[in-house]
Scaffold this motif. Structure first.
Motif, PDB file in Angstrom:
ATOM      1  N   GLN A  83      17.779  46.779   3.937  1.00  0.00           N
ATOM      2  CA  GLN A  83      18.507  46.725   2.676  1.00  0.00           C
ATOM      3  C   GLN A  83      17.559  46.555   1.495  1.00  0.00           C
ATOM      4  O   GLN A  83      17.697  47.225   0.456  1.00  0.00           O
ATOM      5  CB  GLN A  83      19.517  45.570   2.703  1.00  0.00           C
ATOM      6  CG  GLN A  83      20.832  45.884   3.384  1.00  0.00           C
ATOM      7  CD  GLN A  83      21.808  44.741   3.246  1.00  0.00           C
ATOM      8  OE1 GLN A  83      21.423  43.571   3.238  1.00  0.00           O
ATOM      9  NE2 GLN A  83      23.085  45.072   3.138  1.00  0.00           N
ATOM     10  N   MET A  84      16.610  45.635   1.679  1.00  0.00           N
ATOM     11  CA  MET A  84      15.663  45.367   0.603  1.00  0.00           C
ATOM     12  C   MET A  84      14.799  46.591   0.313  1.00  0.00           C
ATOM     13  O   MET A  84      14.552  46.941  -0.856  1.00  0.00           O
ATOM     14  CB  MET A  84      14.795  44.172   0.977  1.00  0.00           C
ATOM     15  CG  MET A  84      13.911  43.678  -0.175  1.00  0.00           C
ATOM     16  SD  MET A  84      14.900  43.051  -1.575  1.00  0.00           S
ATOM     17  CE  MET A  84      15.678  41.623  -0.806  1.00  0.00           C
ATOM     18  N   GLN A 122      15.522  52.769  -4.366  1.00  0.00           N
ATOM     19  CA  GLN A 122      16.440  53.249  -5.392  1.00  0.00           C
ATOM     20  C   GLN A 122      16.019  52.778  -6.777  1.00  0.00           C
ATOM     21  O   GLN A 122      16.156  53.520  -7.766  1.00  0.00           O
ATOM     22  CB  GLN A 122      17.862  52.768  -5.076  1.00  0.00           C
ATOM     23  CG  GLN A 122      18.462  53.385  -3.821  1.00  0.00           C
ATOM     24  CD  GLN A 122      19.831  52.824  -3.511  1.00  0.00           C
ATOM     25  OE1 GLN A 122      20.279  51.851  -4.131  1.00  0.00           O
ATOM     26  NE2 GLN A 122      20.504  53.422  -2.520  1.00  0.00           N
ATOM     27  N   GLU A 123      15.491  51.551  -6.836  1.00  0.00           N
ATOM     28  CA  GLU A 123      15.031  51.022  -8.123  1.00  0.00           C
ATOM     29  C   GLU A 123      13.856  51.840  -8.643  1.00  0.00           C
ATOM     30  O   GLU A 123      13.775  52.152  -9.845  1.00  0.00           O
ATOM     31  CB  GLU A 123      14.644  49.547  -7.962  1.00  0.00           C
ATOM     32  CG  GLU A 123      14.373  48.813  -9.261  1.00  0.00           C
ATOM     33  CD  GLU A 123      15.639  48.602 -10.084  1.00  0.00           C
ATOM     34  OE1 GLU A 123      15.506  48.225 -11.259  1.00  0.00           O
ATOM     35  OE2 GLU A 123      16.753  48.821  -9.553  1.00  0.00           O
ATOM     36  N   ALA A 124      12.946  52.205  -7.745  1.00  0.00           N
ATOM     37  CA  ALA A 124      11.801  53.020  -8.152  1.00  0.00           C
ATOM     38  C   ALA A 124      12.253  54.392  -8.638  1.00  0.00           C
ATOM     39  O   ALA A 124      11.727  54.931  -9.626  1.00  0.00           O
ATOM     40  CB  ALA A 124      10.820  53.160  -6.990  1.00  0.00           C
ATOM     41  N   MET A 125      13.244  54.969  -7.965  1.00  0.00           N
ATOM     42  CA  MET A 125      13.759  56.267  -8.378  1.00  0.00           C
ATOM     43  C   MET A 125      14.441  56.171  -9.741  1.00  0.00           C
ATOM     44  O   MET A 125      14.307  57.072 -10.590  1.00  0.00           O
ATOM     45  CB  MET A 125      14.742  56.794  -7.332  1.00  0.00           C
ATOM     46  CG  MET A 125      14.105  57.165  -6.002  1.00  0.00           C
ATOM     47  SD  MET A 125      15.313  57.658  -4.754  1.00  0.00           S
ATOM     48  CE  MET A 125      16.054  59.078  -5.564  1.00  0.00           C
ATOM     49  N   MET A 154      13.286  58.159 -13.102  1.00  0.00           N
ATOM     50  CA  MET A 154      14.205  58.998 -13.833  1.00  0.00           C
ATOM     51  C   MET A 154      14.247  58.617 -15.313  1.00  0.00           C
ATOM     52  O   MET A 154      14.269  59.503 -16.207  1.00  0.00           O
ATOM     53  CB  MET A 154      15.606  58.926 -13.238  1.00  0.00           C
ATOM     54  CG  MET A 154      15.751  59.575 -11.870  1.00  0.00           C
ATOM     55  SD  MET A 154      17.398  59.397 -11.180  1.00  0.00           S
ATOM     56  CE  MET A 154      18.361  60.282 -12.401  1.00  0.00           C
ATOM     57  N   GLU A 155      14.205  57.310 -15.619  1.00  0.00           N
ATOM     58  CA  GLU A 155      14.194  56.869 -17.011  1.00  0.00           C
ATOM     59  C   GLU A 155      12.918  57.315 -17.715  1.00  0.00           C
ATOM     60  O   GLU A 155      12.948  57.764 -18.879  1.00  0.00           O
ATOM     61  CB  GLU A 155      14.333  55.346 -17.073  1.00  0.00           C
ATOM     62  CG  GLU A 155      15.690  54.835 -16.646  1.00  0.00           C
ATOM     63  CD  GLU A 155      15.775  53.317 -16.693  1.00  0.00           C
ATOM     64  OE1 GLU A 155      14.725  52.680 -16.955  1.00  0.00           O
ATOM     65  OE2 GLU A 155      16.864  52.784 -16.465  1.00  0.00           O
ATOM     66  N   LEU A 156      11.794  57.234 -16.987  1.00  0.00           N
ATOM     67  CA  LEU A 156      10.531  57.678 -17.576  1.00  0.00           C
ATOM     68  C   LEU A 156      10.553  59.177 -17.834  1.00  0.00           C
ATOM     69  O   LEU A 156      10.066  59.653 -18.873  1.00  0.00           O
ATOM     70  CB  LEU A 156       9.387  57.311 -16.657  1.00  0.00           C
ATOM     71  CG  LEU A 156       9.072  55.796 -16.503  1.00  0.00           C
ATOM     72  CD1 LEU A 156       7.991  55.583 -15.453  1.00  0.00           C
ATOM     73  CD2 LEU A 156       8.662  55.210 -17.832  1.00  0.00           C
TER      74      LEU A 156
END
Length: 493
Positions: free
Chosen positions: A472-473, A479-482, A486-488
């Motif tokens: 899970q972690m 997902q956080e890295a993705m 995406m924001e960058l």
């Protein structure tokens, strides 16, 4: 007049015996002669060894297996032996002046001659003790008591020529007497005649055939072969409280009876589970085959009708250390490619000869090879593995993936019966499994016994610990890295 009184006394004794033993028969040609067959059912089954070169078949002898070179012979424990035939003739001087004439025989001859002579001599001794009185009932009672100890024999060595007849007699007599009795089935608790019941060979618990068939057929249909054992709750219990249960052999399942098709399925599933749990077994590298390598440890099933108890012992739950040793042993064999190592394996299904180390077709002992990268998975296999790791909790003992459909988070492994926590994968003590959820120190599981009571529907809403929590972690940070990437990308555009 005196002769008539004596004659009446002899007739009176024989008629009295006939009322006690209805099976006693009188000789029509001689009213003072009778015959009686006495059942021989030892209190403990008698060990009998059959020796091909013993000698004359009409001279059985008490055997010393070592002295007669039968240490490798099979010992049969017989619960019933052919009856002892008593023929008695009352002379004119009986009982006052002469003892009865007795003759003891068995068919086939299995009692040693010296034992027969001793039994016949006892009639004369009893006549003396009774001071010339009627003593036939006492003599018959003596023979019946002696039959319970098999006339003092602790073991028996007989010629092979009588083997088939004695084994058949014991089996038929046991079945005949069993069919005449009445038993309370330990499952349905109803009284049933023995003719519709079955007595378990190892433990002697009795159940009606219908209950056995319903239970075993259902277990085998569901693949729960580790529960194909005696259904008595007391079976296998020892005085110290421990319990060791054994599986029913395929041969015995056929005797109940279960169909040959069902028993074959049972034997195949049982063997498959053993092979899958043994990390030393290598499987065929052909993707369309994947059969196991040939091994004497798990021989391929040929005829389930010949599979006895030794082929069907219950699997013990695998300890973590033993599984680690198996894995290390298997990995070492795969890693080392030294000359002289037994690397040749043959698939039991397609007969492909291949190398255990590199999984290539057999290349001979003098070729050095490297193990094939076991981390290379097909896209389909990787997707399946990802789903299992994300949506199931592995048993901490045997690593079988489990998914909860409903209920609390105290789990019992279907495969090895280990108790564990569904949330964190910790072992739970069978005596107090719920203490784990009541202990404030277990912060990740405290007061979470009924989390996901409706079942784990793979929605990822609950927080897990252990191996599943790590997955899970890892997924969260992936997902956080993705998201950050995406924001960058949006800022750059």
């Amino acid at each position: 007049m005196a002769t008539t009184e004596v004659d009446d006394e002899r007739i009176e004794e024989l008629e009295t015996l006939q009322s006690i033993y209805p099976e006693l028969t009188l000789d029509p040609a001689n009213p003072f002669s009778a015959q009686l067959d006495l059942l021989v059912a030892p209190a403990k089954p008698l060990p009998v060894t059959f020796e091909p070169d013993l000698g004359r078949p009409d001279h059985p002898a008490v055997g010393n297996t070592e002295a007669n070179n039968t240490e490798n012979a099979v010992v049969h424990r017989l619960a019933y032996l052919p009856p002892l035939c008593l023929k008695v003739e009352l002379p004119a001087q009986y009982p006052a002046e002469a003892p009865p004439k007795v003759n003891l025989t068995t068919s086939p001859s299995w009692v040693p001659l010296d034992a027969i002579e001793k039994l016949e001599r006892e009639a004369y001794l009893l006549w003396g003790e009774y001071s010339g009185g009627q003593m036939l009932f006492a003599y018959i009672s003596y023979l019946q008591e002696a039959a319970e100890t098999t006339f003092g024999l602790s073991e028996l060595l007989l010629p092979d020529s009588v083997k088939a007849e004695l084994l058949y007699y014991s089996k038929c007599t046991k079945k005949e007497l069993f069919d005449q009795e009445t038993f309370d089935c330990e499952v349905c608790l109803e009284p049933k005649k023995g003719s519709v019941c079955y007595r378990m060979e190892r433990c002697n618990h009795v159940f009606c055939v219908n209950c056995l068939q319903d239970y075993y057929n259902n277990c085998i249909k569901e693949g729960d072969v580790n529960n194909v054992k005696c259904m008595s709750t007391d079976c296998g219990k020892h005085a110290n409280g421990s319990k060791k249960e054994r599986l029913v052999s395929p041969k015995e399942l056929l005797q109940i009876p279960l169909s040959l098709e069902v028993v074959e399925r049972y034997a195949k599933i049982k063997r498959k589970k053993k092979i899958e749990a043994d990390l030393t077994i290598i499987h065929c590298p052909r993707s369309w085959c994947q059969g196991a390598m040939r091994t004497t440890k798990y021989p391929k099933i040929k005829d389930v009708r010949e599979m006895d108890d030794s082929d069907s012992e219950a699997d013990e739950p695998a300890e973590a250390s033993s599984r680690e040793e198996q894995a290390e042993s298997g990995l070492e064999r795969r890693r080392v490619g030294t000359v002289g190592m037994d690397r040749l394996a043959v698939c039991e299904d397609c007969t492909l000869a291949f190398c255990k180390v590199c999984l290539a077709s057999w290349h001979g002992d003098f070729v050095r090879c490297e193990p094939r990268d076991s981390t290379q998975l097909t896209e389909e296999d990787q997707a399946s593995l990802n789903f299992i790791m994300k949506n199931t909790s592995p048993c901490p003992t045997c690593a079988v993936p489990c998914q909860k459909s409903y209920g609390c988070n105290h789990m019992t492994c279907f495969q090895c019966k280990s108790h564990f926590c569904y949330l964190c994968g910790a072992w739970l003590t069978p005596e107090n499994p719920y203490g784990h959820f009541n202990n404030p120190r277990n912060k990740s599981c405290f007061n979470r016994l009924m989390d996901m009571a409706e079942g784990d529907m793979a929605n990822g809403a609950a927080q897990f610990g252990g191996a599943r929590g790590a997955e899970q972690m890892a997924e969260f940070w992936e997902q956080e890295a993705m998201r950050i990437q995406m924001e960058l990308n949006e800022q750059d555009s």
